[in-house]
Write a protein that holds these residues in place. Structure first.
Motif, short mmCIF file in Angstrom:
data_model
loop_
_atom_site.label_atom_id
_atom_site.label_comp_id
_atom_site.label_asym_id
_atom_site.label_seq_id
_atom_site.Cartn_x
_atom_site.Cartn_y
_atom_site.Cartn_z
N GLN A 11 77.18 8.63 35.31
CA GLN A 11 76.43 9.62 36.08
C GLN A 11 75.30 10.22 35.25
N GLY A 12 74.15 10.41 35.89
CA GLY A 12 73.03 11.04 35.23
C GLY A 12 71.95 10.09 34.78
N ARG A 13 72.29 8.80 34.64
CA ARG A 13 71.30 7.82 34.20
C ARG A 13 71.20 6.68 35.20
N GLN A 14 71.24 7.06 36.45
CA GLN A 14 71.28 6.11 37.56
C GLN A 14 69.86 5.88 38.08
N PHE A 15 69.33 4.69 37.87
CA PHE A 15 68.01 4.34 38.37
C PHE A 15 68.05 3.05 39.19
N LEU A 16 69.23 2.77 39.77
CA LEU A 16 69.39 1.57 40.59
C LEU A 16 68.55 1.65 41.86
N SER A 17 68.66 2.76 42.58
CA SER A 17 68.00 2.85 43.88
C SER A 17 67.98 4.29 44.35
N ASP A 18 66.93 4.64 45.09
CA ASP A 18 66.91 5.96 45.72
C ASP A 18 67.90 6.04 46.88
N ASN A 19 68.43 4.90 47.31
CA ASN A 19 69.51 4.92 48.30
C ASN A 19 70.82 5.43 47.71
N ALA A 20 70.93 5.41 46.40
CA ALA A 20 72.16 5.86 45.74
C ALA A 20 72.18 7.37 45.53
N ALA A 21 71.06 8.03 45.80
CA ALA A 21 70.95 9.47 45.57
C ALA A 21 71.78 10.26 46.58
N PRO A 22 72.16 11.48 46.24
CA PRO A 22 72.91 12.31 47.19
C PRO A 22 72.03 12.82 48.32
N VAL A 23 72.69 13.36 49.33
CA VAL A 23 71.99 13.98 50.45
C VAL A 23 71.53 15.37 50.01
N HIS A 24 70.31 15.73 50.39
CA HIS A 24 69.78 17.04 50.00
C HIS A 24 70.60 18.15 50.65
N PRO A 25 70.89 19.25 49.93
CA PRO A 25 71.69 20.34 50.50
C PRO A 25 71.12 20.89 51.81
N LYS A 26 69.81 20.96 51.95
CA LYS A 26 69.23 21.49 53.19
C LYS A 26 69.50 20.56 54.37
N VAL A 27 69.64 19.28 54.09
CA VAL A 27 69.99 18.32 55.15
C VAL A 27 71.43 18.55 55.59
N TRP A 28 72.33 18.74 54.61
CA TRP A 28 73.72 19.06 54.96
C TRP A 28 73.79 20.35 55.79
N ASP A 29 73.03 21.35 55.38
CA ASP A 29 73.04 22.61 56.11
C ASP A 29 72.59 22.40 57.55
N ALA A 30 71.57 21.59 57.75
CA ALA A 30 71.06 21.34 59.09
C ALA A 30 72.09 20.59 59.93
N MET A 31 72.80 19.66 59.32
CA MET A 31 73.83 18.92 60.06
C MET A 31 74.99 19.84 60.45
N ARG A 32 75.35 20.75 59.55
CA ARG A 32 76.41 21.70 59.89
C ARG A 32 75.96 22.61 61.04
N ALA A 33 74.70 23.01 61.01
CA ALA A 33 74.19 23.87 62.08
C ALA A 33 74.17 23.13 63.41
N ALA A 34 74.02 21.81 63.35
CA ALA A 34 74.00 21.01 64.58
C ALA A 34 75.40 20.71 65.10
N ASP A 35 76.41 21.10 64.33
CA ASP A 35 77.79 20.81 64.72
C ASP A 35 78.28 21.83 65.73
N ALA A 36 77.64 21.79 66.88
CA ALA A 36 78.00 22.66 68.00
C ALA A 36 77.78 21.87 69.28
N GLN A 37 78.34 22.36 70.35
CA GLN A 37 78.22 21.61 71.60
C GLN A 37 76.76 21.56 72.05
N ASP A 38 76.31 20.37 72.41
CA ASP A 38 74.95 20.18 72.90
C ASP A 38 74.95 18.90 73.71
N ALA A 39 73.83 18.61 74.35
CA ALA A 39 73.74 17.42 75.18
C ALA A 39 73.88 16.16 74.32
#
Length: 346
Positions: A11-39
């Motif tokens: 960990q920390g010296r990973q340059f294989l791919s940007d696909n291996a990177a974590p999800v940004h915290p603001k993206v997680w926050d947005a997904m949690r906010a979307a976790d409510a009933q909707d169409a």
């Protein structure tokens, strides 16, 4: 070119791919906010806002469809431009040719990819003409219907605004659709310092990448000038369903895209990745292509690559005597600097 299979570094010296990177915290926050009933499907409130977000970003009326992968984004967009008996001009190193497992042929029901050349995996009007000019206008030959360019290219090089605009003019002159594969579109805009609109040169459709830039599993297909030409987006919606990409809880994909667009997070993340890649700028003698985004291609022997791996750096071999290093939005400045120093000692 397909990378070899390499072990994952510590960990920390990973340059294989940007696909291996974590999800940004603001993206997680947005997904949690979307976790409510909707169409369901794309009838939710977040999906309904995406057209306005992207229209404001590009200054052109847009229709936005989310999908889960860049392959689907590319192929569904191109399927609206090219019939099964037609062809799409692309670079022979393009992702749609080299890395999508025949998906263009599948989604386009047999349409052909017409392969062109160009330095650093970039097309030019002249290299496109070499491919399309000899094609006779008769039923015995596959006729071109679209041009697809990758911004940035598969070798990490950005089309300058005048370069991509010249290709768009050629497409317009020949009555061809113009598609931009923007898997790393944010990195291109960050490097060029131009507007997003200038970086696509008047494209008809853009595959706007978010997964490599801090998203989880959401990419956007953007169709432009929909008031003048609504048919492409309408057709793509049917094709998306048929392809199995109309997710029933699409609000979670839409939420990721909206989070990335809010306050230009997509651009902030791309700038961070590009900045980390610049740590290798001192390796001029080894550079195979200019560093213009977040990918770096270096000449390295097998023995040199093993020395780097012994120090904990992870990357892909790229042929017999080369290596590819990809910086992600969360790349550690210290790790990137350490990599640059390790390369300089080789």
């Amino acid at each position: 070119m397909q990378p070899a299979t390499n072990p994952v570094p510590h960990q920390g010296r990973q340059f294989l791919s940007d696909n291996a990177a974590p999800v940004h915290p603001k993206v997680w926050d947005a997904m949690r906010a979307a976790d409510a009933q909707d169409a369901p499907y794309d009838g939710d409130a977040v999906s309904a806002r995406l057209d306005a977000h992207v229209t404001a970003l590009f200054g052109r009326e847009c229709a936005v469809l989310w999908v889960a992968t860049g392959t689907a984004a590319n192929c569904l967009a191109l399927a609206t431009m090219c019939p099964p008996y037609g062809g799409v001009v692309c670079h022979r190193e393009a992702h749609i040719e080299a890395d999508e497992g025949g998906a263009p042929g599948f989604y386009l029901h047999g349409a052909k990819l017409l392969l062109a050349d160009g330095p650093s995996a970039k097309l030019t009007p002249d290299t496109v003409r070499v491919v399309i000019d000899p094609i006779r206008d008769d039923v015995h030959q596959v006729q071109p219907h679209a041009i697809s360019v990758t911004q940035v290219s598969e070798y990490g090089c950005a089309y300058k605004p005048d370069e991509i605009a010249a290709l768009r003019r050629l497409a317009h002159e020949r009555d061809l659709g113009f598609h931009v594969d923007g898997a790393r579109f944010g990195n291109a805009v960050a490097y060029l310092g131009c507007s997003p609109a200038e970086a696509i040169g008047g494209a008809d459709a853009l595959s706007f990448g978010f997964v490599k830039n801090g998203g989880m599993n959401a990419e956007a297909i953007v169709f432009f000038d929909t008031a003048r030409n609504p048919d492409a987006a309408r057709e793509a919606r049917y094709r998306r369903k048929r392809a199995g990409h109309l997710q029933s809880k699409g609000r979670f994909l839409a939420a990721q895209i909206e989070a990335m667009l809010t306050d230009d997070l997509w651009l902030e993340n791309a700038r961070a990745a590009n900045h980390a890649a610049a740590s290798l700028a001192g390796a001029e003698d080894r550079l195979m292509h200019p560093i213009e985004a977040n990918e770096v291609f270096l000449r390295c022997t097998a023995a040199e690559r093993e020395l780097l791996r012994a120090q904990g750096f992870g990357f892909y071999d790229w042929g017999a005597d080369a290596a590819r290093f990809v910086m992600s939005w969360d790349a550690s400045p210290d790790a990137a600097t350490a990599l640059g120093e390790a390369v300089s000692r080789l």
